[in-house]
Write an enzyme that holds these catalytic residues in place. Structure first.
Site, mmCIF file in Angstrom:
data_model
loop_
_atom_site.group_PDB
_atom_site.id
_atom_site.type_symbol
_atom_site.label_atom_id
_atom_site.label_comp_id
_atom_site.label_asym_id
_atom_site.label_seq_id
_atom_site.Cartn_x
_atom_site.Cartn_y
_atom_site.Cartn_z
ATOM 1 C CG HIS A 62 -0.562 -0.047 2.580
ATOM 2 N ND1 HIS A 62 0.616 -0.987 2.902
ATOM 3 C CD2 HIS A 62 -0.518 0.960 3.507
ATOM 4 C CE1 HIS A 62 0.729 -0.512 4.226
ATOM 5 N NE2 HIS A 62 0.206 0.805 4.473
ATOM 6 C CG HIS A 64 0.123 4.279 5.084
ATOM 7 N ND1 HIS A 64 -0.962 3.498 5.668
ATOM 8 C CD2 HIS A 64 -0.763 5.246 4.842
ATOM 9 C CE1 HIS A 64 -1.844 4.032 6.076
ATOM 10 N NE2 HIS A 64 -2.108 5.216 5.317
ATOM 11 C CG ASP A 66 5.108 2.486 6.861
ATOM 12 O OD1 ASP A 66 4.287 3.123 6.258
ATOM 13 O OD2 ASP A 66 4.570 1.668 7.964
ATOM 14 C CG HIS A 67 4.193 -0.732 3.996
ATOM 15 N ND1 HIS A 67 4.273 -1.703 4.411
ATOM 16 C CD2 HIS A 67 3.742 0.368 4.931
ATOM 17 C CE1 HIS A 67 3.784 -1.701 5.559
ATOM 18 N NE2 HIS A 67 3.675 -0.345 6.031
ATOM 19 C CG HIS A 142 -3.900 -0.274 6.521
ATOM 20 N ND1 HIS A 142 -3.790 -0.159 7.749
ATOM 21 C CD2 HIS A 142 -2.928 0.525 6.022
ATOM 22 C CE1 HIS A 142 -2.528 0.755 8.134
ATOM 23 N NE2 HIS A 142 -2.247 0.984 6.856
ATOM 24 C CG ASP A 210 0.767 -1.449 7.690
ATOM 25 O OD1 ASP A 210 1.769 -2.355 7.490
ATOM 26 O OD2 ASP A 210 0.878 -0.359 7.746
ATOM 27 C CG HIS A 268 4.176 -2.594 10.507
ATOM 28 N ND1 HIS A 268 3.011 -1.867 11.328
ATOM 29 C CD2 HIS A 268 4.403 -1.791 9.494
ATOM 30 C CE1 HIS A 268 2.841 -0.937 10.456
ATOM 31 N NE2 HIS A 268 3.583 -0.632 9.573
HETATM 32 ZN ZN LIG Z 1 3.004 0.604 7.744
HETATM 33 ZN ZN LIG Z 2 -0.319 1.440 6.651
#
Ligand SMILES: [Zn+2]
Ligand SMILES: [Zn+2]
Length: 303
Positions: A62, A64, A66-67, A142, A210, A268
C-alpha cells in the site's frame, strides 16, 4: 531448493536506531522477490549482500510511505548500475503515477522497462504464475487500499525410479507415471506408486501488512507454511490498534492459530517499543511457533 525470506525492515511508520521500515526479500530457488520497500531497503540489501539486479519483481502492499518510500531510490540505483532487463512492480493504483512523476521531473529515462501491474484491493487475484510458483494478492483491511501477498509453490512432480521399470518407456507414458497414474505397457500394468517417488511437499508464504485484525484473511492465508503478520502494538493498546487499523501481537497469533499455519513471523512494531520480548511472549501464549522479525533474520519457508 531454496525458499527463504530475509527481513530487511521490521519497523512501522518511524524507524529506530536498529529497526527500519517494512521490507523483505524472498528467495525462491535463486529468484528474488522484494516485498515492500521502506526507506532503508537499498542499504539493507547491500548490507545483507543481495544483488539488486537479481530482483525482477517487487510487490508493494500500500501507499503509506513506510512501505514504498525506498522504491524510487532503488529503481534509480538499478538504472545507474546499468540494468537493462525489465523490472515488474505489483502495487496499488497510484504507484505508477507517483513514480513516473518522480522520474519525469528528474528527467530520468530508465535504461530498462518498468512494468506495472495494479493490485485489486477488493478481491483476491492471481497476479503471477509460472511452472514453479503462483502469487496472489488479497485484500487487507487498512486505512487506505492495501493488499497482502501469498507465494505458493506449484505441486511438485514425482520422480521416476528407474530400477523399478523393466522397459524403456516413451515420454508420454513416463509423464503419466509422474502424474501418479498407473499405465499398461507390453501387457503389464505399471503402478505409479512403485515406479515413482512421492512428490516432495510444496510450501507457501503469506505476507500481511498493514491490517486490522480480520478473520476474513483466513481464506487466503490458511495452511501457509509461514505467515508474516503485522503486530504493531501489544494487546493493552487494542483500542489504538483498532483505531489505526493495525493488529496486536496477541491478535496476530490468534489469526495464525485459526488459519492453521505452521509458523508465524510478526513485525511492523511501533517505534514506542524499545525491546520486543513482550510481543514475543504475548504471541507465543496463543501460538507457540512464533518468531520476531528482526533485521537480517532469515526464515526457511520449507522447514
Ligand atoms: Zn505501515
Ligand atoms: Zn499502513
Amino acid at each position: 531448493l531454496t525458499f527463504e525470506v530475509t527481513i530487511l525492515g521490521s519497523s512501522s511508520a518511524r524507524f529506530t536506531a536498529d529497526r527500519f521500515q517494512t521490507s523483505q526479500i524472498l528467495n525462491h530457488n535463486e529468484r528474488y522477490f522484494l516485498i515492500d520497500c521502506g526507506e532503508a531497503t537499498q542499504i539493507q540489501l547491500s548490507k545483507y549482500r543481495f544483488s539488486f539486479q537479481k530482483i525482477d519483481k517487487i510487490f508493494i502492499s500500500h501507499l503509506h510511505g513506510d512501505h514504498y518510500f525506498g522504491l524510487i531510490g532503488l529503481i534509480t540505483t538499478m538504472h545507474l548500475l546499468g540494468r537493462t532487463k525489465e523490472l515488474s512492480i505489483y502495487g496499488p493504483k497510484g504507484l505508477k503515477e507517483i513514480l513516473e512523476i518522480q522520474l519525469n521531473y528528474s528527467e530520468t529515462t530508465l535504461n530498462y522497462p518498468l512494468i506495472f501491474s495494479e493490485t485489486n484491493p477488493d478481491k483476491a487475484e492471481t497476479i503471477y504464475e509460472d511452472d514453479k510458483l503462483s502469487i496472489i494478492s488479497f485484500p487487507l483491511k487498512h486505512r487506505i487500499p492495501c493488499t497482502g501477498f501469498r507465494f505458493t509453490e506449484n505441486p511438485k512432480v514425482r520422480n521416476i525410479i528407474k530400477e523399478n521399470i523393466p522397459f524403456n518407456l516413451p515420454p508420454l507414458q513416463i509423464l503419466e507415471l509422474k502424474k501418479g497414474n498407473n499405465i499398461s505397457w507390453e501387457g503389464e500394468t505399471l503402478i505409479a506408486d512403485f515406479c515413482t517417488s512421492k512428490p516432495k511437499k510444496s510450501f507457501s508464504y503469506s505476507f500481511c501488512s498493514d491490517t486490522i485484525f480480520d478473520e476474513n484473511l483466513i481464506e487466503n492465508i490458511s495452511s501457509s507454511d509461514w505467515l508474516y503478520h503485522e503486530a504493531t502494538f501489544l494487546h493493552n493498546m487494542l483500542e489504538r490498534a483498532q483505531k489505526t487499523y493495525h493488529t496486536t501481537a496477541l491478535q496476530a497469533a490468534q489469526l495464525a492459530k485459526n488459519a492453521d499455519v505452521r509458523g508465524l513471523l510478526i513485525g511492523h512494531y511501533s517505534s514506542r517499543y524499545h525491546h520486543l520480548e513482550d510481543h514475543l511472549a504475548e504471541a507465543k501464549s496463543v501460538f507457540s511457533n512464533t518468531l520476531i522479525a528482526t533485521e537480517g533474520l532469515k526464515v526457511d519457508i520449507s522447514s
